[in-house]
Design a protein around this motif. Structure first.
Motif, mmCIF file in Angstrom:
data_model
loop_
_atom_site.group_PDB
_atom_site.id
_atom_site.type_symbol
_atom_site.label_atom_id
_atom_site.label_comp_id
_atom_site.label_asym_id
_atom_site.label_seq_id
_atom_site.Cartn_x
_atom_site.Cartn_y
_atom_site.Cartn_z
ATOM 1 N N GLY B 61 0.720 -1.306 0.265
ATOM 2 C CA GLY B 61 0.458 0.183 0.147
ATOM 3 C C GLY B 61 0.903 1.281 -0.310
ATOM 4 N N ALA B 62 0.052 2.100 0.104
ATOM 5 C CA ALA B 62 1.240 3.650 -0.362
ATOM 6 C C ALA B 62 0.977 4.433 0.828
ATOM 7 C CB ALA B 62 0.311 4.408 -1.508
ATOM 8 N N GLY B 63 0.553 3.861 1.974
ATOM 9 C CA GLY B 63 0.936 4.223 3.387
ATOM 10 C C GLY B 63 -0.373 5.594 2.891
ATOM 11 N N GLY B 64 -1.342 5.354 2.762
ATOM 12 C CA GLY B 64 -2.491 6.639 3.073
ATOM 13 C C GLY B 64 -1.451 8.073 2.578
ATOM 14 N N GLU B 65 -0.685 7.676 1.259
ATOM 15 C CA GLU B 65 -0.212 9.302 1.026
ATOM 16 C C GLU B 65 -0.953 9.314 -0.608
ATOM 17 O OE1 GLU B 65 1.997 11.196 1.911
ATOM 18 O OE2 GLU B 65 2.343 11.165 3.739
ATOM 19 N N VAL B 66 -0.932 10.170 -0.947
ATOM 20 C CA VAL B 66 -1.804 10.349 -2.012
ATOM 21 C C VAL B 66 -0.814 10.806 -3.444
ATOM 22 C CG1 VAL B 66 -3.364 11.997 -4.193
ATOM 23 C CG2 VAL B 66 -3.777 12.321 -0.525
ATOM 24 N N THR B 67 0.019 11.581 -2.239
ATOM 25 C CA THR B 67 1.115 11.693 -3.921
ATOM 26 C C THR B 67 2.402 10.287 -3.901
ATOM 27 O OG1 THR B 67 1.711 13.682 -2.461
ATOM 28 C CG2 THR B 67 3.622 12.940 -4.473
ATOM 29 N N SER B 68 2.222 9.299 -3.156
ATOM 30 C CA SER B 68 3.090 8.379 -3.540
ATOM 31 C C SER B 68 2.153 7.250 -4.610
ATOM 32 C CB SER B 68 2.919 7.141 -2.407
ATOM 33 O OG SER B 68 3.393 7.705 -1.359
ATOM 34 N N ALA B 69 1.035 7.295 -4.444
ATOM 35 C CA ALA B 69 -0.008 6.782 -4.328
ATOM 36 C C ALA B 69 -0.599 6.938 -6.447
ATOM 37 C CB ALA B 69 -1.761 6.040 -4.217
ATOM 38 N N ARG B 70 -0.093 8.614 -6.264
ATOM 39 C CA ARG B 70 -0.158 9.259 -7.673
ATOM 40 C C ARG B 70 0.936 8.474 -8.201
ATOM 41 N NH1 ARG B 70 -1.651 15.117 -9.597
ATOM 42 N NH2 ARG B 70 -2.166 14.576 -12.268
ATOM 43 N N THR B 71 2.016 8.374 -7.865
ATOM 44 C CA THR B 71 2.853 7.708 -8.914
ATOM 45 C C THR B 71 3.515 6.582 -9.122
ATOM 46 O OG1 THR B 71 4.280 9.683 -7.424
ATOM 47 C CG2 THR B 71 5.863 8.248 -8.062
ATOM 48 N N ALA B 72 3.175 6.409 -7.829
ATOM 49 C CA ALA B 72 2.764 4.042 -8.379
ATOM 50 C C ALA B 72 1.708 5.012 -9.426
ATOM 51 C CB ALA B 72 1.771 3.916 -6.973
ATOM 52 N N ALA B 73 0.623 5.277 -9.774
ATOM 53 C CA ALA B 73 -0.462 4.839 -10.754
ATOM 54 C C ALA B 73 0.449 5.483 -12.490
ATOM 55 C CB ALA B 73 -1.354 6.120 -10.147
ATOM 56 N N GLU B 74 1.199 6.443 -11.925
ATOM 57 C CA GLU B 74 1.504 6.709 -13.182
ATOM 58 C C GLU B 74 2.374 6.264 -14.349
ATOM 59 O OE1 GLU B 74 1.132 11.856 -12.098
ATOM 60 O OE2 GLU B 74 3.091 10.719 -11.715
ATOM 61 N N ASP B 75 3.640 5.710 -12.515
ATOM 62 C CA ASP B 75 3.870 4.100 -13.308
ATOM 63 C C ASP B 75 3.727 3.087 -14.042
ATOM 64 O OD1 ASP B 75 5.976 5.838 -12.337
ATOM 65 O OD2 ASP B 75 6.461 4.316 -10.611
ATOM 66 N N THR B 76 2.538 2.675 -13.691
ATOM 67 C CA THR B 76 1.797 1.325 -14.020
ATOM 68 C C THR B 76 0.576 1.734 -14.027
ATOM 69 O OG1 THR B 76 1.388 1.106 -10.943
ATOM 70 C CG2 THR B 76 3.000 -0.095 -12.322
ATOM 71 N N VAL B 77 -0.215 2.272 -14.243
ATOM 72 C CA VAL B 77 -1.391 2.194 -14.559
ATOM 73 C C VAL B 77 -1.689 1.824 -16.258
ATOM 74 C CG1 VAL B 77 -1.528 4.490 -15.846
ATOM 75 C CG2 VAL B 77 -3.665 3.785 -14.855
ATOM 76 N N LYS B 78 -0.295 1.445 -17.103
ATOM 77 C CA LYS B 78 -1.032 1.060 -18.530
ATOM 78 C C LYS B 78 -1.656 -0.906 -17.931
ATOM 79 C CE LYS B 78 0.854 3.133 -22.016
ATOM 80 N NZ LYS B 78 2.512 3.288 -22.983
ATOM 81 N N LEU B 79 -0.821 -1.342 -16.618
ATOM 82 C CA LEU B 79 -1.402 -2.504 -16.721
ATOM 83 C C LEU B 79 -2.951 -3.100 -16.423
ATOM 84 C CD1 LEU B 79 0.419 -3.684 -13.214
ATOM 85 C CD2 LEU B 79 1.138 -4.037 -15.895
ATOM 86 N N ILE B 80 -3.577 -1.618 -16.791
ATOM 87 C CA ILE B 80 -4.925 -2.273 -16.471
ATOM 88 C C ILE B 80 -5.201 -2.795 -18.274
ATOM 89 C CG2 ILE B 80 -5.592 -0.408 -15.154
ATOM 90 C CD1 ILE B 80 -6.844 1.371 -16.982
ATOM 91 N N GLU B 81 -4.668 -2.228 -19.219
ATOM 92 C CA GLU B 81 -4.488 -2.334 -20.751
ATOM 93 C C GLU B 81 -5.018 -4.073 -20.549
ATOM 94 O OE1 GLU B 81 -2.214 -1.395 -22.898
ATOM 95 O OE2 GLU B 81 -2.575 1.384 -22.025
ATOM 96 N N GLU B 82 -4.444 -4.890 -19.836
ATOM 97 C CA GLU B 82 -4.597 -6.324 -20.432
ATOM 98 C C GLU B 82 -6.363 -6.825 -19.419
ATOM 99 O OE1 GLU B 82 -2.378 -9.289 -17.469
ATOM 100 O OE2 GLU B 82 -1.869 -7.697 -17.778
ATOM 101 N N HIS B 83 -6.755 -6.112 -18.793
ATOM 102 C CA HIS B 83 -8.225 -6.469 -18.495
ATOM 103 C C HIS B 83 -9.784 -6.002 -19.108
ATOM 104 C CE1 HIS B 83 -6.416 -8.632 -15.028
ATOM 105 N NE2 HIS B 83 -5.334 -7.736 -15.418
ATOM 106 N N ILE B 84 -9.665 -5.071 -20.145
ATOM 107 C CA ILE B 84 -9.710 -3.829 -20.448
ATOM 108 C C ILE B 84 -11.037 -3.980 -21.963
ATOM 109 C CG2 ILE B 84 -10.192 -2.066 -18.432
ATOM 110 C CD1 ILE B 84 -8.458 -0.077 -20.298
ATOM 111 N N GLY B 85 -10.357 -5.118 -22.512
ATOM 112 C CA GLY B 85 -9.663 -5.843 -23.992
ATOM 113 C C GLY B 85 -11.942 -5.303 -24.112
ATOM 114 N N GLY B 86 -12.080 -4.576 -25.630
ATOM 115 C CA GLY B 86 -13.631 -4.497 -25.945
ATOM 116 C C GLY B 86 -14.776 -3.740 -24.730
#
Lengths: 400, 359
Positions: B61-86
């Motif tokens: 987890g990001a320890g309740g830190e918004v900035t940490s969570a946002r950075t994590a999302a910026e780095d890895t958000v592309k991972l959602i692409e394999e689940h959203i076909g169609g």
């Protein structure tokens, strides 16, 4: 005994309190008024009740001091509240009644008026005003006076102006902490319209724009009735904020630049320096200069955007071509240099500054249009409460 | 059904994942769904899960830190692409105020937008007692999510559970209230009746729909339609709203005994209460198994003027600059943002319009 009323506006930039008295002959005179800079308000909404309450207490003290200097002793216990902000909106509701004897009678009119007041609002909304618009007899609409017209069904459209109850309650709390009871809350822009318009303008079609620091109210009249009203959450404070962001100044300095130097039209620099000197925040910091062209560009962009929102609103309401009597400005923002001309160019209408017409006592005030809403609120009080002769019961808080 | 469905429910953050899972269990059938968090413990067996920032935070987890969570999302958000076909429409549920829900939701929605998938964001905002930091986090993100999503609904927890004093019960009730409403919305789309609301129709309706409000009501008995109308005007909505309602999506869900007159009464009542001039989209569901003897109504009401064409894409750099300003500008931070046609007007106009200034 003279009828005396007080009206309060807890605005984004200033808190205003005015006391009005009925004169012989029925006119209203503002006997005393004061305004102080507001604290705890952003975009017409109270964000800090303690600070807002402090502003109310200060303006109350100021008015009472002014009265004392004039040899009067007045304790103000309640006031009508002028409300503005983007939470205010208006909706039309139609009341229906059967015409009892084929011709519309007074009783039919009373019945349909009562039906038109039957709209139930969600409980988080509070009514600020219900304005009767026009009658319809069977399929013939747009009727102002339906009495004796033949038909079977009588309908009446009413415009409900309402705001968010929580916002009004915040103002009520701030007033309460200053020992001031809130009388009726009223929409600032329709109050201002009452103070500055005459009947012929309302018949010809006119839009009042109440340009506040926190929001811009509008009220549109056609054929003598209030056709639409509402508020846009953009005001003079946005212009100051844009200037502060662009030129990295503090807000008060940006506000001064807006008032003293800015023009809503780009390229209108005759007789003025192309660069403007502004002081640093500390006396040791040297003066610097900013481009007048850039300052006006920032202001122009915001003003044009506001005008385009107003135009979209008018087009959506299908009222853009109904403003034969033009646009009338009220509120503190009306003083912005070039704004009236810009509105006139963009909307293709005449633009005038609305000074309160039906109230005395503001002759020495430099920008009376800034007091239009508060004058309208006092007129409302005078009109509604004097007619009902309820002075003693309703105005128990006053004592001379 | 789920494999071919083009609508997906996405839960972001711990509370968002819990809400999405609750909807799935209430719906009672398979549905396309995706859970996203920086905390691996939010994953639920049998449900697709994306762990954000695994390298940085190792699933703790990001320890309740918004900035940490946002950075994590910026780095890895592309991972959602394999689940959203169609997928043609995403409904994103989350809770604002804490870490991942607040920090990652905007990045998820923005990425969906880049992939051409419109989204409806449904988010709670903190209880008033939760502390200024959580409120500030939520406030900053509300404008950005409203700006990025095609339609967005923000629900203050205080309003969702007004009369419950027990903290645990209040949180459960809030999750249930939102899950109930979202489940009704899901049934409306997946179990169409005579008047059908499909994903394509919703895509059209939410184009530039802006901020909205949500309502879910149920009534039984002979006067059930009248009861619905009465509740609609008196019950608190599941979200705040300040602007005039411009478009209404209204679903009437009932058993085989649903009468035309009842549909008419409900439609008229809701139009009168929330916006007689608003665009009104009506749909019905006839599902005797779930709604026999009762009527449920789910409605979304949106405030911005609906656009027929998608809004012009702004350059990423400009958008970032604008968002940064919204977050860092303190002048209007504590007040309701002014949103017009999806734009936050509290951001200086010259910045939004990319006007260059000489200094």
């Amino acid at each position: 005994m003279t009828n005396i009323y007080a009206a309060l506006e807890i605005g984004t930039s200033r808190t205003v309190l005015a006391v009005g008295e009925a004169e012989t002959g029925g006119r209203l005179k503002i006997s005393c008024h004061a305004n102080i800079p507001s604290r705890g308000i952003r975009k017409s909404q109270i964000i800090d009740i303690a600070s807002a309450s402090h502003s109310v207490k200060s303006v109350l003290k100021e008015v009472e001091k002014n009265q004392a200097e004039n040899g009067m002793s007045l304790t103000i216990g309640n006031a009508f509240l002028v409300v503005s902000g983007q939470h205010i909106k208006a909706d039309t509701y139609q009341g229906t009644a059967q015409i009892a004897r084929q011709k519309v009678s007074d009783q039919d009119i009373e019945e349909v008026q009562s039906a038109a007041r039957g709209m139930t609002l969600p409980r988080e909304r509070e009514v600020l005003d219900i304005v009767e618009q026009t009658y319809t007899v069977d399929n013939y609409g747009g009727i102002i006076s339906p009495k004796n017209k033949s038909g079977r069904i009588l309908k009446l459209n009413a415009l409900y102006i309402h705001g968010e109850a929580d916002r009004i309650n915040d103002a009520r709390t701030a007033m309460g902490e200053a020992h001031l009871e809130l009388r009726d809350p009223l929409f600032a822009c329709t109050c201002a319209a009452d103070a500055v318009l005459d009947d012929s303008q309302k018949r010809d079609g006119v839009m009042v724009l109440d340009l506040g620091a926190g929001s811009t109210g509008y009220a549109i009249y056609c054929d003598g009735v209030l056709a639409a009203a509402g508020a846009i959450g953009v005001g003079g404070d946005h212009i100051s904020n844009d200037i502060a962001t662009a030129f990295q100044t503090i807000h008060s300095q940006a506000d001064e630049l807006k008032k003293r130097e800015a023009c809503a039209i780009v390229g209108d620099y005759q007789g003025v320096q192309s660069r403007i000197k502004i002081s640093g925040l500390a006396s040791s910091v040297e003066l610097r200069t900013i481009s007048r062209h850039s300052l006006n560009t920032v202001v122009n962009a915001r003003c044009r955007e506001l005008i385009s929102i107003i135009r979209d609103t008018l087009e959506e309401l299908d009222l853009i071509h109904r403003l034969n009597a033009g646009v009338v400005f009220t509120g503190g923002g009306a003083a912005l240099d070039g704004f009236a001309e810009l509105v006139s160019r963009e909307l293709g209408t005449d633009v005038t500054i609305g000074k309160p017409k039906h109230v005395d006592g503001l002759e020495d005030v430099p920008n009376p249009e800034a007091y239009a809403a508060i004058c309208g609120a006092l007129m409302y009080a005078h009109r509604n409460y004097e007619e009902k002769s309820l002075f003693k019961t309703l105005f128990g808080g006053f004592g001379k | 059904m789920s494999a071919t469905s083009t609508m997906m429910l996405i839960g972001v953050g711990g509370a968002g994942c819990a809400m999405a899972d609750k909807v799935y269990r209430l719906f009672g059938e398979d549905m396309r769904r995706l859970l996203i968090d920086t905390d691996a413990s939010s994953g639920i067996a049998g449900t697709p899960f994306v762990l954000l920032g695994a390298e940085r935070y190792a699933g703790r987890g990001a320890g309740g830190e918004v900035t940490s969570a946002r950075t994590a999302a910026e780095d890895t958000v592309k991972l959602i692409e394999e689940h959203i076909g169609g997928v043609r429409l995403a409904v994103v549920v989350t809770a604002l105020g804490g870490g991942t829900g607040t920090g990652a939701t905007y990045e998820v929605i923005k990425h969906l937008g880049r992939l051409g998938i419109p989204s409806i964001a449904i988010a709670t905002t903190p209880f008033s007692f939760e502390g200024e930091a959580r409120h500030r986090n939520a406030r900053g993100m509300v404008s950005m999510i409203a700006d990025a999503a095609n339609a967005s609904i923000f629900m203050p927890l205080d309003k969702l559970v007004q009369h419950i004093d027990n903290m645990d019960l209040a949180m459960k009730s809030a999750v249930e209230a939102i899950a109930d409403a979202v489940t009704l919305f899901w049934r409306l789309v997946e179990k169409p009746g005579y008047i059908r609301l499909d994903v394509e129709r919703i895509r059209k309706t939410i184009q530039g729909a802006g901020r909205g409000r949500f309502m879910a009501l149920t009534a039984t008995g002979p006067n059930r339609a009248a009861q619905i109308v009465e509740k609609a005007v008196s019950a608190p909505l599941l979200a705040d709203g300040t602007q005039q309602v411009r478009s209404i999506l209204c679903g009437v869900l009932a058993g085989d005994d649903l009468r035309l007159s009842e549909i008419g009464k409900i439609a008229d009542g809701i139009k009168t209460a929330f916006g007689s001039r608003a665009d009104f989209e009506l749909a019905t569901v006839n599902d005797e198994a779930h709604f026999g003897g009762k009527i449920s109504v789910v409605a979304m009401m949106f405030e911005a003027v609906r656009k027929e064409e998608p809004q012009q894409k702004k350059s990423a750099g400009r958008r970032q600059r604008m968002n940064k300003l919204v977050l860092t500008s303190s002048r209007f931070n504590n007040s309701e943002p002014t949103i017009w046609n999806g734009e936050n007007l509290d951001v200086p106009t010259y910045i939004r319009q990319d006007i260059n200034l000489e200094f």
